[in-house]
Design a protein around this motif. Sequence first.
Motif, PDB file in Angstrom:
ATOM      1  N   VAL A   5     -10.583 -18.596 -17.547  1.00 25.13           N
ATOM      2  CA  VAL A   5     -12.039 -18.612 -17.604  1.00 25.13           C
ATOM      3  C   VAL A   5     -12.597 -19.348 -16.387  1.00 25.13           C
ATOM      4  O   VAL A   5     -12.065 -20.381 -15.970  1.00 25.13           O
ATOM      5  N   ARG A   6     -13.672 -18.801 -15.858  1.00 29.12           N
ATOM      6  CA  ARG A   6     -14.351 -19.404 -14.715  1.00 29.12           C
ATOM      7  C   ARG A   6     -15.837 -19.578 -15.041  1.00 29.12           C
ATOM      8  O   ARG A   6     -16.362 -18.970 -15.970  1.00 29.12           O
ATOM      9  N   ALA A   7     -16.528 -20.395 -14.233  1.00 25.81           N
ATOM     10  CA  ALA A   7     -17.960 -20.613 -14.409  1.00 25.81           C
ATOM     11  C   ALA A   7     -18.697 -19.280 -14.345  1.00 25.81           C
ATOM     12  O   ALA A   7     -18.440 -18.458 -13.457  1.00 25.81           O
ATOM     13  N   GLY A   8     -19.574 -19.057 -15.314  1.00 26.80           N
ATOM     14  CA  GLY A   8     -20.347 -17.838 -15.367  1.00 26.80           C
ATOM     15  C   GLY A   8     -19.710 -16.718 -16.152  1.00 26.80           C
ATOM     16  O   GLY A   8     -20.368 -15.700 -16.416  1.00 26.80           O
ATOM     17  N   HIS A   9     -18.450 -16.844 -16.532  1.00 29.86           N
ATOM     18  CA  HIS A   9     -17.797 -15.820 -17.345  1.00 29.86           C
ATOM     19  C   HIS A   9     -18.430 -15.758 -18.731  1.00 29.86           C
ATOM     20  O   HIS A   9     -18.898 -16.766 -19.265  1.00 29.86           O
ATOM     21  N   ARG A  10     -18.414 -14.569 -19.283  1.00 25.50           N
ATOM     22  CA  ARG A  10     -18.836 -14.381 -20.671  1.00 25.50           C
ATOM     23  C   ARG A  10     -17.588 -14.314 -21.541  1.00 25.50           C
ATOM     24  O   ARG A  10     -16.709 -13.469 -21.323  1.00 25.50           O
ATOM     25  N   VAL A  11     -17.532 -15.204 -22.532  1.00 30.26           N
ATOM     26  CA  VAL A  11     -16.354 -15.324 -23.396  1.00 30.26           C
ATOM     27  C   VAL A  11     -16.778 -15.132 -24.840  1.00 30.26           C
ATOM     28  O   VAL A  11     -17.755 -15.744 -25.293  1.00 30.26           O
ATOM     29  N   LEU A  12     -16.050 -14.276 -25.564  1.00 29.84           N
ATOM     30  CA  LEU A  12     -16.266 -14.122 -27.004  1.00 29.84           C
ATOM     31  C   LEU A  12     -15.037 -14.641 -27.736  1.00 29.84           C
ATOM     32  O   LEU A  12     -13.897 -14.309 -27.364  1.00 29.84           O
ATOM     33  N   ILE A  13     -15.259 -15.447 -28.773  1.00 30.10           N
ATOM     34  CA  ILE A  13     -14.171 -16.022 -29.561  1.00 30.10           C
ATOM     35  C   ILE A  13     -14.340 -15.575 -31.006  1.00 30.10           C
ATOM     36  O   ILE A  13     -15.316 -15.949 -31.673  1.00 30.10           O
ATOM     37  N   ASN A  14     -13.422 -14.757 -31.484  1.00 32.43           N
ATOM     38  CA  ASN A  14     -13.436 -14.297 -32.872  1.00 32.43           C
ATOM     39  C   ASN A  14     -12.586 -15.255 -33.700  1.00 32.43           C
ATOM     40  O   ASN A  14     -11.387 -15.381 -33.489  1.00 32.43           O
ATOM     41  N   GLY A  15     -13.237 -15.938 -34.651  1.00 31.67           N
ATOM     42  CA  GLY A  15     -12.579 -17.012 -35.400  1.00 31.67           C
ATOM     43  C   GLY A  15     -12.912 -18.355 -34.801  1.00 31.67           C
ATOM     44  O   GLY A  15     -12.086 -19.272 -34.775  1.00 31.67           O
ATOM     45  N   ALA A  16     -14.150 -18.494 -34.333  1.00 29.19           N
ATOM     46  CA  ALA A  16     -14.542 -19.674 -33.558  1.00 29.19           C
ATOM     47  C   ALA A  16     -14.618 -20.952 -34.372  1.00 29.19           C
ATOM     48  O   ALA A  16     -14.615 -22.046 -33.796  1.00 29.19           O
TER      49      ALA A  16
ATOM     50  N   ALA B   5     -18.213 -21.397 -19.005  1.00 27.12           N
ATOM     51  CA  ALA B   5     -18.445 -20.057 -19.537  1.00 27.12           C
ATOM     52  C   ALA B   5     -19.677 -20.011 -20.432  1.00 27.12           C
ATOM     53  O   ALA B   5     -20.132 -21.029 -20.968  1.00 27.12           O
ATOM     54  N   GLU B   6     -20.217 -18.797 -20.583  1.00 30.23           N
ATOM     55  CA  GLU B   6     -21.222 -18.514 -21.593  1.00 30.23           C
ATOM     56  C   GLU B   6     -20.463 -18.029 -22.824  1.00 30.23           C
ATOM     57  O   GLU B   6     -19.763 -17.016 -22.768  1.00 30.23           O
ATOM     58  N   VAL B   7     -20.588 -18.750 -23.938  1.00 34.94           N
ATOM     59  CA  VAL B   7     -19.712 -18.528 -25.085  1.00 34.94           C
ATOM     60  C   VAL B   7     -20.458 -17.880 -26.245  1.00 34.94           C
ATOM     61  O   VAL B   7     -21.516 -18.360 -26.666  1.00 34.94           O
TER      62      VAL B   7
ATOM     63  N   GLN C  16     -14.962 -25.333 -27.045  1.00 32.33           N
ATOM     64  CA  GLN C  16     -15.128 -26.472 -26.145  1.00 32.33           C
ATOM     65  C   GLN C  16     -14.440 -26.243 -24.800  1.00 32.33           C
ATOM     66  O   GLN C  16     -14.974 -26.607 -23.746  1.00 32.33           O
ATOM     67  N   VAL C  17     -13.248 -25.641 -24.832  1.00 31.50           N
ATOM     68  CA  VAL C  17     -12.522 -25.388 -23.586  1.00 31.50           C
ATOM     69  C   VAL C  17     -13.301 -24.406 -22.719  1.00 31.50           C
ATOM     70  O   VAL C  17     -13.466 -24.613 -21.508  1.00 31.50           O
ATOM     71  N   ALA C  18     -13.780 -23.320 -23.318  1.00 34.47           N
ATOM     72  CA  ALA C  18     -14.540 -22.332 -22.548  1.00 34.47           C
ATOM     73  C   ALA C  18     -15.790 -22.952 -21.934  1.00 34.47           C
ATOM     74  O   ALA C  18     -16.120 -22.688 -20.764  1.00 34.47           O
ATOM     75  N   LYS C  19     -16.487 -23.786 -22.685  1.00 26.30           N
ATOM     76  CA  LYS C  19     -17.673 -24.454 -22.133  1.00 26.30           C
ATOM     77  C   LYS C  19     -17.303 -25.439 -21.038  1.00 26.30           C
ATOM     78  O   LYS C  19     -18.029 -25.578 -20.047  1.00 26.30           O
ATOM     79  N   ALA C  20     -16.170 -26.120 -21.200  1.00 28.74           N
ATOM     80  CA  ALA C  20     -15.740 -27.083 -20.178  1.00 28.74           C
ATOM     81  C   ALA C  20     -15.503 -26.399 -18.840  1.00 28.74           C
ATOM     82  O   ALA C  20     -15.669 -27.025 -17.776  1.00 28.74           O
ATOM     83  N   TYR C  21     -15.125 -25.108 -18.876  1.00 27.62           N
ATOM     84  CA  TYR C  21     -14.894 -24.359 -17.639  1.00 27.62           C
ATOM     85  C   TYR C  21     -16.099 -23.529 -17.230  1.00 27.62           C
ATOM     86  O   TYR C  21     -16.003 -22.677 -16.346  1.00 27.62           O
TER      87      TYR C  21
ATOM     88  N   ASP D 235     -23.172 -20.690 -27.064  1.00 26.89           N
ATOM     89  CA  ASP D 235     -24.498 -20.232 -26.645  1.00 26.89           C
ATOM     90  C   ASP D 235     -25.064 -19.195 -27.601  1.00 26.89           C
ATOM     91  O   ASP D 235     -26.285 -19.107 -27.787  1.00 26.89           O
ATOM     92  N   HIS D 236     -24.190 -18.390 -28.185  1.00 24.46           N
ATOM     93  CA  HIS D 236     -24.602 -17.346 -29.118  1.00 24.46           C
ATOM     94  C   HIS D 236     -23.655 -17.356 -30.307  1.00 24.46           C
ATOM     95  O   HIS D 236     -22.458 -17.639 -30.155  1.00 24.46           O
TER      96      HIS D 236
END
Length: 336
Positions: A146-157, A174-176, A167-172, A194-195
């Motif tokens: 994951v990089r800054a600005g990436h869009r990440v979806l987590i199923n089972g968040a 990402a828009e989560v 938390q990891v995705a936000k630390a890098y 974020d969503h």
Amino acid sequence: MRAFVQDSYGSVDTLRLREVATPVPDDDQILVRVHAASLNARDWHAMRGDPLLARTTFGLRAPRDTIRGSDIAGRVEAVGRAVTRFAPGDEVFGDVRDTDGAFAEYVCLPQRAAQPKPPNLTFEEASTLPMAAGTAVRGLRDLAPVRAGHRVLINGASGGVGTFAVQVAKAYGAEVTAVCSARNAELVRSLGADHVIDYRASDFTQSTRKYDTVLDLVANRPLRAYRRIVEPGGTLLLSGGGTARPGRPYLVGPMGLVVAGQTVGRLARHQVVLLTTTLDPAMLESLRELTEEKKIAPVIDRTYEFEQVPEAMRYLVEEHARAKVVVRMVSPGRGE
């Protein structure tokens, strides 16, 4: 010492509290008095021998390792003569999946499988790190990545791995987008999502929105549905996932999705990656650093006492626990 022992596959009723021999550390091992142990989906898979194909690892007719549990935190009681990193009295957390089980008063583990406990965490919090946080970091930092600005979806968040993954995705940077039930929406928002999509109200795989990384921790959709929402050049991370069901164990279960994903991934315009974790000393060090830097923080749903291990396992299996479930082995009134 006391430990919960399992002689045959089955429900939580197969777990029995018994007196067993206290382990003795080998030259490169440390003996740890367990103060806390956390539960993972792997524990109930191993308890049930589910899916059946996993018994090639767990033991064909009965559990090869009779004490469940993988993640511990505690205090070093003794060290082997070749140990250089720890001394009696040190507070540590560690991964015991390759040695003794966690649901016991003492465990032995190689010094490479332990790290100093972050001073800003309790024993209960530190015990949640190795498998759950390690899975999230490996997926989103090492495999995606994951990089800054990436869009990440987590199923089972809102689960054990999922709360760390947000938390990891936000630390890098990402828009989560977090997929969970409505009752857990505020939890994942508090972790930085974020969503939030309520999976009961909406099928996220039918959206026109695409993501650079999709991390699936549930395995409750067909592979083609997940692939529909991954950007060309993006990454679909598949974990074993799955939820408990009554009756006979699965033959393959959610792992069938993972196997299919690996096959399809060779032909797809995006990566399809199997997310697995093994004992990784470098990862344990990374987890210690991330928590000390306050980039990730454990979230605990419920804490049980040692004698309540079966009840803790039942809650994990039947009640769709959110975040982490922890067993406290040493209570203030019980002494050290």
